[in-house]
Every structure is written in structure tokens, then in C-alpha cells.
Design a protein around this motif. Structure first.
Motif, short mmCIF file in Angstrom:
data_model
loop_
_atom_site.label_atom_id
_atom_site.label_comp_id
_atom_site.label_asym_id
_atom_site.label_seq_id
_atom_site.Cartn_x
_atom_site.Cartn_y
_atom_site.Cartn_z
N TYR A 284 -2.32 6.28 -1.98
CA TYR A 284 -2.93 6.00 -0.68
C TYR A 284 -2.22 6.77 0.43
CZ TYR A 284 -4.75 3.20 3.22
OH TYR A 284 -5.36 2.80 4.38
N ASN A 285 -0.88 6.74 0.41
CA ASN A 285 -0.10 7.40 1.46
C ASN A 285 -0.25 8.92 1.41
OD1 ASN A 285 0.95 5.05 2.59
ND2 ASN A 285 2.65 4.98 1.15
N GLU B 13 -0.54 3.01 -6.83
CA GLU B 13 -1.67 2.99 -5.91
C GLU B 13 -1.22 3.20 -4.47
OE1 GLU B 13 -5.26 -0.09 -4.55
OE2 GLU B 13 -4.10 -0.46 -6.37
N ASP B 14 -0.12 2.60 -4.08
CA ASP B 14 0.37 2.74 -2.71
C ASP B 14 0.76 4.19 -2.41
OD1 ASP B 14 -0.01 0.07 -2.24
OD2 ASP B 14 2.08 -0.49 -2.67
N ASN B 15 1.41 4.85 -3.35
CA ASN B 15 1.81 6.24 -3.13
C ASN B 15 0.59 7.15 -3.04
OD1 ASN B 15 3.98 8.17 -2.84
ND2 ASN B 15 3.39 8.95 -4.85
#
Length: 298
Positions: A71-72, A67-69
Motif C-alpha cells: 500500500y505504501n 499488504e501494508d508495504n
């Protein structure tokens, strides 16, 4: 059964007369289905290739589909995508805008100085949009009304806008945003439903541009100017005004991207957007825009 005039002419060695076209043959010509249009679209196959790459990367590196990747990555490409939307209008007319990266730097400095002076966040947004609009209007006026080459004009603006940004900022980073800084930063660094604000802006602008380019008179005028400028003049299209507006839109799109980028980074530097013009141009071409003009979409 007697011969037709066409067959008689052929038998006599002469040229055949006008061909008889039945109404059934005309009605048999159908428009492309949605699937046929998708398959014929370059953007469709680029999307397919992107999905394949994402799948392969996720298999090779499990952290890729985290999820973080996600988002970025989506946030980072949103800045380029927003610029590309505005640049598409210019490329459809057969022009080019090499100054969008420098306009980002000018916009960033305008926003930073406004916030540093103690003005609220909306004043900084207005100052940034005004900087982008003025730069775009200058480009458009020189191209449309003076008749200069878009390559030469925007190449000059690439240096001019960056130089003005350096002078105004004193070649320093601006990070003391004052009382309006928190709200301004929230615009670019915030999120909604787990998706970064710049991505939402990109989605909304994409829908708006898709409607404008396909369903409005202005969108058809852009296509006409890029397809055949002389024919557009003869049919009553306000070619000069359309060109001016296209460059103004490109400048505004670069300004919006810069405002979001400054809000995300929390600081304003005159070097913002360096090299972004090539990425934005590449994005428009990969998305189906024709550098010769007359073709392109959101």
C-alpha cells in the motif's frame, strides 16, 4: 529461357535496372506480433526487472511483500507517476520541463490558502489546478511563441514558482484547512478496494494517456513535432499550439499530483516537490520516452 533486362545489363557491365518486386514479397512483410512488440519494448524489460527485484526482496525480507508495504510503496510512486505522464507529452515534442516540482509547491500553497480561507474542497482543487495550468501555459507560451529554449524557460519557472509559493505562504506550513479540510484530505489519503486513491488516479490517467497518445490526432501531432518539427510545419501541424498544450498538460499533471499529496499529508508546504523533477524525467526515460523527442508513451 531468355535473360531479363536486369541480367543483360549486368552482363554488359552496366548498372542494373529497377528491381522487380513481386506482390508475394510485399505481402510477406508482416507486422510484429504482440509478443514481438513486448520483447522490443524497454518498458517491458523494466517491468520484468522490477518483478525480479520484488521477488528477491520478498525472499530476503518477508515483511516486504506485506499488504501494508504494498500500500505504501504504490501510493508513494503514484505521485511521481502522475507527474511523469504529463511530462511525457513535453518530452515527446523534444522539450523538457524542469519546473514540475516547483509547480507542485505552488499548487500546494494555492490549495492550502483556499482551504484556510474557509472555501470548500472543490474550490481548493480548482485553485490548485488553475495554478498548475497557468504555470504550464507560461512555460508553453515562452517556448512555442517566443522561441526560447525549454531548458532555460522551465529552469526559470523552477525558481519563480517556488519563490511565489514561499511569498504566498509566508514561508510557513498551512494545516488549518477549515470546514473543507476533511473532504480534501479524503481525496489523497483515502482508498478503494485496499488500494490508495492516488494509485487509482494513476491507473485511470495512464489509460487515458495511452489512448490519447496512440489513437488521437493530438497524439500523432506530438510525435510529429518531436520527430521533425520543420516537416510537421510543412504538413500543416499547428506546432506552436501543440507545444503550448503539451506544457499545459505537464503543469496540470503536476498540479493533480500535488493535490493528492497535500490531501495525503494533511498539510501544505511550499517545499513540496523539491527534487521531484529529476525523478519524473527519469521515469519517462525508463518508460521508453526519448529525450531527443518523437518517441514515448504512457
Amino acid at each position: 529461357m531468355s535473360d531479363t533486362p536486369v541480367s543483360q545489363a549486368r552482363a554488359a557491365g552496366g548498372k542494373p535496372g529497377p528491381a522487380n518486386v513481386s506482390i508475394e514479397a510485399v505481402l510477406g512483410v508482416r507486422e510484429k506480433t504482440l509478443w514481438q512488440s513486448l520483447v522490443a519494448s524497454q518498458a517491458f524489460w523494466v517491468t520484468v526487472a522490477l518483478l525480479v527485484i520484488c521477488v528477491v526482496m520478498s525472499i530476503r525480507e518477508p515483511r516486504f511483500h506485506s499488504e501494508d508495504n504494498f500500500y505504501n510503496i504504490t501510493r508513494n510512486f503514484a505521485f511521481i507517476g502522475i507527474m511523469a505522464l504529463g511530462l511525457t507529452a513535453v518530452i515527446i515534442t523534444g522539450g523538457i520541463d524542469l519546473s514540475v516540482g516547483s509547480i507542485m509547491g505552488l499548487t500546494a500553497v494555492a490549495c492550502g490558502l483556499t482551504l484556510e480561507a474557509g472555501y470548500p474542497w472543490y474550490a481548493a482543487v480548482a485553485a490548485g489546478l488553475a495554478a498548475g495550468l497557468v504555470a504550464g501555459l507560461i512555460n508553453g507560451a515562452l517556448v512555442a511563441y517566443v522561441g526560447l529554449s525549454s531548458f532555460v524557460v522551465t529552469l526559470g519557472m523552477l525558481s519563480a514558482a517556488r519563490s511565489v509559493a514561499v511569498i504566498l505562504s509566508g514561508n510557513r506550513m498551512i494545516y488549518k484547512f477549515g470546514d473543507g479540510g476533511a473532504a480534501f484530505k479524503a481525496i489523497g489519503s483515502g482508498s478503494f478496494l485496499g488500494i490508495a486513491n492516488p494509485v487509482w488516479v494513476l491507473v485511470v490517467l495512464t489509460v487515458v494517456f495511452a489512448v490519447v497518445l496512440r489513437m488521437t490526432t493530438w497524439g500523432r501531432h506530438l510525435q510529429a513535432v518531436g520527430g521533425n518539427e520543420q516537416a510537421a510545419v510543412l504538413t500543416g501541424v499547428p506546432v506552436k499550439r501543440v507545444k503550448l498544450q503539451a506544457y499545459a498538460v505537464s503543469g496540470l499533471a503536476a498540479a493533480v499530483s500535488a493535490i493528492l499529496s497535500v490531501g495525503w499529508a494533511g498539510s501544505a508546504i511550499n517545499a513540496l516537490g523539491t527534487g521531484y523533477e529529476l525523478r519524473a524525467i527519469a521515469s519517462t526515460v525508463i518508460g521508453g520516452a526519448n529525450l531527443m523527442g518523437g518517441e514515448g508513451g504512457a
